[in-house]
Design a protein around this motif. Structure first.
Motif, short mmCIF file in Angstrom:
data_model
loop_
_atom_site.label_atom_id
_atom_site.label_comp_id
_atom_site.label_asym_id
_atom_site.label_seq_id
_atom_site.Cartn_x
_atom_site.Cartn_y
_atom_site.Cartn_z
N ASP A 185 74.12 7.00 25.22
CA ASP A 185 74.20 8.20 24.41
C ASP A 185 72.78 8.72 24.18
O ASP A 185 72.02 8.14 23.40
CB ASP A 185 74.88 7.88 23.08
CG ASP A 185 75.00 9.09 22.16
OD1 ASP A 185 74.50 10.18 22.51
OD2 ASP A 185 75.60 8.94 21.09
N CYS A 186 72.45 9.80 24.85
CA CYS A 186 71.10 10.36 24.76
C CYS A 186 70.68 10.71 23.33
O CYS A 186 69.51 10.60 22.98
CB CYS A 186 70.98 11.61 25.62
SG CYS A 186 70.87 11.28 27.37
N LEU A 187 71.62 11.14 22.52
CA LEU A 187 71.27 11.56 21.17
C LEU A 187 70.89 10.39 20.26
O LEU A 187 70.37 10.59 19.17
CB LEU A 187 72.40 12.38 20.54
CG LEU A 187 72.56 13.78 21.13
CD1 LEU A 187 73.74 14.49 20.49
CD2 LEU A 187 71.30 14.60 20.97
N THR A 188 71.12 9.16 20.71
CA THR A 188 70.66 8.00 19.95
C THR A 188 69.31 7.53 20.47
O THR A 188 68.76 6.55 19.98
CB THR A 188 71.66 6.83 20.02
OG1 THR A 188 71.76 6.37 21.37
CG2 THR A 188 73.02 7.25 19.50
N CYS A 189 68.78 8.22 21.45
CA CYS A 189 67.55 7.79 22.12
C CYS A 189 66.47 8.87 22.06
O CYS A 189 65.53 8.76 21.30
CB CYS A 189 67.88 7.44 23.58
SG CYS A 189 66.47 6.95 24.58
N ALA A 190 66.59 9.88 22.90
CA ALA A 190 65.62 10.97 23.03
C ALA A 190 64.23 10.47 23.38
O ALA A 190 63.23 11.12 23.09
CB ALA A 190 65.59 11.84 21.78
N ASN A 191 64.15 9.30 24.01
CA ASN A 191 62.85 8.75 24.38
C ASN A 191 62.10 9.66 25.35
O ASN A 191 60.88 9.75 25.31
CB ASN A 191 62.99 7.35 24.96
CG ASN A 191 61.69 6.59 24.95
OD1 ASN A 191 60.96 6.61 23.96
ND2 ASN A 191 61.39 5.93 26.05
N GLN A 232 57.51 19.37 20.72
CA GLN A 232 57.54 20.23 19.54
C GLN A 232 58.92 20.81 19.26
O GLN A 232 59.21 21.23 18.14
CB GLN A 232 56.53 21.38 19.68
CG GLN A 232 56.81 22.33 20.83
CD GLN A 232 56.19 21.87 22.14
OE1 GLN A 232 55.75 20.74 22.29
NE2 GLN A 232 56.18 22.77 23.11
N PHE A 233 59.82 20.79 20.23
CA PHE A 233 61.15 21.34 20.04
C PHE A 233 62.19 20.27 19.70
O PHE A 233 63.36 20.58 19.52
CB PHE A 233 61.58 22.12 21.29
CG PHE A 233 60.63 23.24 21.61
CD1 PHE A 233 60.49 24.32 20.74
CD2 PHE A 233 59.85 23.21 22.75
CE1 PHE A 233 59.60 25.35 21.02
CE2 PHE A 233 58.96 24.23 23.04
CZ PHE A 233 58.83 25.31 22.18
N LEU A 234 61.76 19.03 19.59
CA LEU A 234 62.66 17.93 19.24
C LEU A 234 62.75 17.79 17.73
O LEU A 234 61.73 17.65 17.05
CB LEU A 234 62.16 16.61 19.85
CG LEU A 234 62.97 15.36 19.47
CD1 LEU A 234 64.36 15.41 20.09
CD2 LEU A 234 62.22 14.10 19.90
N ASP A 235 63.97 17.79 17.22
CA ASP A 235 64.20 17.47 15.81
C ASP A 235 64.31 15.94 15.77
O ASP A 235 65.31 15.38 16.23
CB ASP A 235 65.48 18.12 15.30
CG ASP A 235 65.80 17.76 13.86
OD1 ASP A 235 65.35 16.70 13.37
OD2 ASP A 235 66.55 18.53 13.23
N THR A 236 63.29 15.27 15.28
CA THR A 236 63.25 13.81 15.33
C THR A 236 64.26 13.13 14.42
O THR A 236 64.52 11.94 14.56
CB THR A 236 61.83 13.28 15.02
OG1 THR A 236 61.42 13.79 13.75
CG2 THR A 236 60.84 13.70 16.10
N LYS A 237 64.86 13.87 13.51
CA LYS A 237 65.90 13.28 12.66
C LYS A 237 67.24 13.23 13.37
O LYS A 237 68.01 12.28 13.20
CB LYS A 237 66.02 14.08 11.36
CG LYS A 237 64.83 13.90 10.44
CD LYS A 237 65.04 14.65 9.13
CE LYS A 237 63.87 14.39 8.20
NZ LYS A 237 62.91 15.45 8.17
N THR A 238 67.52 14.25 14.18
CA THR A 238 68.82 14.32 14.86
C THR A 238 68.72 14.05 16.36
O THR A 238 69.74 13.91 17.03
CB THR A 238 69.45 15.72 14.69
OG1 THR A 238 68.61 16.69 15.34
CG2 THR A 238 69.66 16.05 13.23
N ASN A 239 67.49 14.00 16.89
CA ASN A 239 67.24 13.87 18.33
C ASN A 239 67.82 15.04 19.12
O ASN A 239 68.13 14.91 20.30
CB ASN A 239 67.77 12.55 18.89
CG ASN A 239 66.90 11.39 18.52
OD1 ASN A 239 65.74 11.54 18.18
ND2 ASN A 239 67.46 10.20 18.57
N MET A 240 67.92 16.18 18.47
CA MET A 240 68.45 17.37 19.15
C MET A 240 67.31 18.34 19.46
O MET A 240 66.32 18.41 18.73
CB MET A 240 69.52 18.04 18.30
CG MET A 240 70.74 17.14 18.13
SD MET A 240 72.04 17.92 17.18
CE MET A 240 72.83 18.86 18.47
#
Length: 177
Positions: free
Chosen positions: A57-63, A113-121
């Motif tokens: 699940d990419c949204l739990t990662c966003a690495n 800069q476009f990553l919301d680090t709280k939601t990984n969106m």
């Protein structure tokens, strides 16, 4: 990024440890695949891709967004700048730098800069760079031609790592010398 509905959350700490322990072995395997081009590789790729996204699940990662930067094409810059209501010049000056060696426009900072680090969106998901839209490039028609990309992404992307693991298991019976 692709999101699966029944996938498991990514534990980045565990993933990074696993990569440290196996990176060289995985890269050697990919080099062998690249050099020998096993028969049937392109036929199993869509199936492996489906399996990978059932488990990641990419949204739990966003690495990728936290540790890498996409390249921005001219079309990307035009599209994103318009979306943000900025001129292309202002967008480049604020968010990008030009890598003279690779001749690419890249993010000035990480995480993106476009990553919301709280939601990984991604806040510009609908107009994101084409490099992001295609990442991690698991479904290319000629897999062997993209092995160099997978070698690079292996340590950043759990989906790429999982694809290589599954490829190794599937090709175990195939001679790769």
């Amino acid at each position: 990024m692709t999101v699966a509905t029944n996938s498991r959350a990514v534990n980045l700490r565990r993933f990074k440890k696993k990569v440290l322990d196996t990176k060289m072995k995985m890269r050697r395997f990919l080099t062998k695949v690249e050099n020998t081009r096993p028969r049937g590789l392109d036929k199993i790729t869509p199936e492996l891709n489906r399996e990978v996204w059932e488990e990641v699940d990419c949204l739990t990662c966003a690495n990728c967004c936290k540790s890498m930067t996409p390249t921005f094409t001219g079309k990307d810059v035009t599209r994103i700048a318009a979306h943000l209501g900025m001129s292309e010049k202002a967008f480049r000056e604020k968010w990008l730098y030009y890598d003279k060696k690779d001749k690419d426009w890249m993010n000035v900072k990480r995480p993106c800069q476009f990553l919301d680090t709280k939601t990984n969106m991604c806040s510009i998901y609908e107009v994101r760079p084409s490099d992001c839209a295609g990442f991690p490039h698991l479904t290319k028609k000629k897999m062997a031609d993209y092995i160099h990309v997978h070698k690079q992404n292996l340590e950043y992307c759990p989906a790429t790592y999982k694809m290589v693991e599954k490829m190794r298991a599937r090709l175990e019976g195939v001679t790769i010398s």
